[in-house]
Design a protein around this motif. Structure first.
Motif, mmCIF file in Angstrom:
data_model
loop_
_atom_site.group_PDB
_atom_site.id
_atom_site.type_symbol
_atom_site.label_atom_id
_atom_site.label_comp_id
_atom_site.label_asym_id
_atom_site.label_seq_id
_atom_site.Cartn_x
_atom_site.Cartn_y
_atom_site.Cartn_z
ATOM 1 N N PRO A 134 0.816 -1.222 0.000
ATOM 2 C CA PRO A 134 0.000 0.000 0.000
ATOM 3 C C PRO A 134 0.846 1.267 0.000
ATOM 4 O O PRO A 134 2.009 1.266 0.418
ATOM 5 C CB PRO A 134 -0.833 -0.119 1.277
ATOM 6 C CG PRO A 134 -0.066 -1.050 2.153
ATOM 7 C CD PRO A 134 0.645 -1.998 1.237
ATOM 8 N N LEU A 135 0.218 2.335 -0.449
ATOM 9 C CA LEU A 135 0.880 3.635 -0.586
ATOM 10 C C LEU A 135 -0.043 4.703 -0.023
ATOM 11 O O LEU A 135 -1.252 4.674 -0.269
ATOM 12 C CB LEU A 135 1.164 3.901 -2.070
ATOM 13 C CG LEU A 135 1.505 5.323 -2.508
ATOM 14 C CD1 LEU A 135 2.885 5.717 -2.003
ATOM 15 C CD2 LEU A 135 1.447 5.424 -4.041
ATOM 16 N N ASN A 136 0.512 5.619 0.739
ATOM 17 C CA ASN A 136 -0.264 6.754 1.223
ATOM 18 C C ASN A 136 0.423 8.046 0.811
ATOM 19 O O ASN A 136 1.635 8.203 1.021
ATOM 20 C CB ASN A 136 -0.414 6.709 2.749
ATOM 21 C CG ASN A 136 -1.416 7.726 3.262
ATOM 22 O OD1 ASN A 136 -1.181 8.924 3.232
ATOM 23 N ND2 ASN A 136 -2.546 7.245 3.739
ATOM 24 N N VAL A 137 -0.337 8.940 0.196
ATOM 25 C CA VAL A 137 0.186 10.242 -0.233
ATOM 26 C C VAL A 137 -0.367 11.296 0.711
ATOM 27 O O VAL A 137 -1.586 11.411 0.878
ATOM 28 C CB VAL A 137 -0.234 10.557 -1.685
ATOM 29 C CG1 VAL A 137 0.365 11.889 -2.131
ATOM 30 C CG2 VAL A 137 0.206 9.435 -2.627
ATOM 31 N N PHE A 138 0.511 12.056 1.345
ATOM 32 C CA PHE A 138 0.064 13.029 2.348
ATOM 33 C C PHE A 138 1.003 14.234 2.350
ATOM 34 O O PHE A 138 2.056 14.219 1.715
ATOM 35 C CB PHE A 138 0.042 12.382 3.739
ATOM 36 C CG PHE A 138 1.411 12.149 4.315
ATOM 37 C CD1 PHE A 138 1.899 12.971 5.320
ATOM 38 C CD2 PHE A 138 2.227 11.125 3.838
ATOM 39 C CE1 PHE A 138 3.167 12.773 5.843
ATOM 40 C CE2 PHE A 138 3.490 10.915 4.360
ATOM 41 C CZ PHE A 138 3.966 11.740 5.367
ATOM 42 N N SER A 139 0.612 15.255 3.085
ATOM 43 C CA SER A 139 1.440 16.459 3.179
ATOM 44 C C SER A 139 2.343 16.380 4.406
ATOM 45 O O SER A 139 1.850 16.256 5.541
ATOM 46 C CB SER A 139 0.566 17.709 3.276
ATOM 47 O OG SER A 139 1.369 18.850 3.558
ATOM 48 N N GLY A 168 1.942 16.852 12.459
ATOM 49 C CA GLY A 168 1.458 15.579 12.981
ATOM 50 C C GLY A 168 0.892 14.635 11.946
ATOM 51 O O GLY A 168 0.431 13.537 12.292
ATOM 52 N N ALA A 169 0.954 15.005 10.650
ATOM 53 C CA ALA A 169 0.339 14.166 9.614
ATOM 54 C C ALA A 169 1.022 12.809 9.506
ATOM 55 O O ALA A 169 0.355 11.778 9.362
ATOM 56 C CB ALA A 169 0.372 14.888 8.267
ATOM 57 N N LEU A 170 2.343 12.782 9.568
ATOM 58 C CA LEU A 170 3.066 11.521 9.467
ATOM 59 C C LEU A 170 2.663 10.581 10.604
ATOM 60 O O LEU A 170 2.401 9.392 10.386
ATOM 61 C CB LEU A 170 4.580 11.783 9.500
ATOM 62 C CG LEU A 170 5.489 10.539 9.488
ATOM 63 C CD1 LEU A 170 5.239 9.697 8.246
ATOM 64 C CD2 LEU A 170 6.954 10.961 9.573
#
Length: 238
Positions: A211-216, A221-223
């Motif tokens: 799986p892959l997650n794309v985030f800012s 605290g997003a990570l």
């Protein structure tokens, strides 16, 4: 220690993410903020590998590189990732994080060569492993390197850290009506030519069910939220 959904992750960090609002180079405040996010996750006991790009360094050489042989340009880009890796390692040292840099190109006086078994041992010891020089081959992007190293390290998920908080139907900077995808399949991302990762990287992840997650990375605290299994960014899976 707080329980996490993912125990071992591969963080794909673009070189552009290190620039902040600068036109090229490394912004010290930005890299320290990114390292702080990584440190928060490291303290949870999560094993962290990082693949870093070199676009921020190579961008400063764009005009000089016009018309250059593609293979030579790609090797220069790989060297740019080595510079970023060393900068990231130094910032981690200042933050009290123990890290190791491994390169797909042999530069033994500067960084270790990539050795899979040694990298896995570092992860098991709680060290952050920073992979540089992509795959060591021209014509392959650092996105592909992230997918490859993610599979080799047996990570639970690849996390692509960007300046945008996910994958959108169109460019949210120019289209106020752009809608963020919460979930996508790899086939949807490939067929719709969405700007997630390059097609080779997506295909590798799809075929290995990684799986892959794309985030800012710029959302505080997003990570950590991704690692905890909270909804953040866009999750891409089979």
């Amino acid at each position: 220690m707080t329980s996490t959904v993912y125990k071992r992750i591969l963080l794909k960090l673009s070189g552009e993410a290190l620039m902040g609002e600068d036109s090229y180079g490394i912004n010290r405040i930005v890299i320290e903020r990114i390292v702080a996010e990584i440190a928060d996750v490291n303290q949870l006991g999560v094993q962290i590998a990082v693949v870093i790009g070199g676009g921020n360094i190579f961008r400063g050489m764009t005009s000089a590189g016009d018309g250059m042989d593609r293979a030579n340009a790609d090797y220069m880009g790989m060297l740019a990732t080595v510079m970023n890796g060393l900068a990231l390692q130094d910032a981690m040292r200042r933050a009290g994080l123990v890290s190791r840099v491994q390169s797909a190109l042999r530069i033994d006086q500067v960084v270790e060569p990539y050795i899979r078994g040694k990298a896995i041992r570092y992860l098991e010891e709680g060290k952050v492993v920073i992979f540089v020089a992509g795959t060591g081959n021209p014509f392959f992007t650092t996105d592909t390197a992230a997918a490859l190293r993610g599979m080799e390290m047996n990570v639970d998920i690849v996390l692509k850290a960007t300046k945008v908080d996910g994958v959108y139907t169109s460019d949210p900077k120019t289209d106020p009506g752009a809608i963020r995808y919460h979930n996508l399949s790899f086939d949807e991302a490939i067929s719709q030519n969405l700007k997630v990762m390059d097609a080779t990287a997506l295909t590798l992840c799809r075929d290995q069910k990684l799986p892959l997650n794309v985030f800012s990375i710029f959302k505080a605290g997003a990570l950590k939220r991704v690692v905890m299994g909270n909804e953040e960014g866009t999750l891409v899976r089979v």
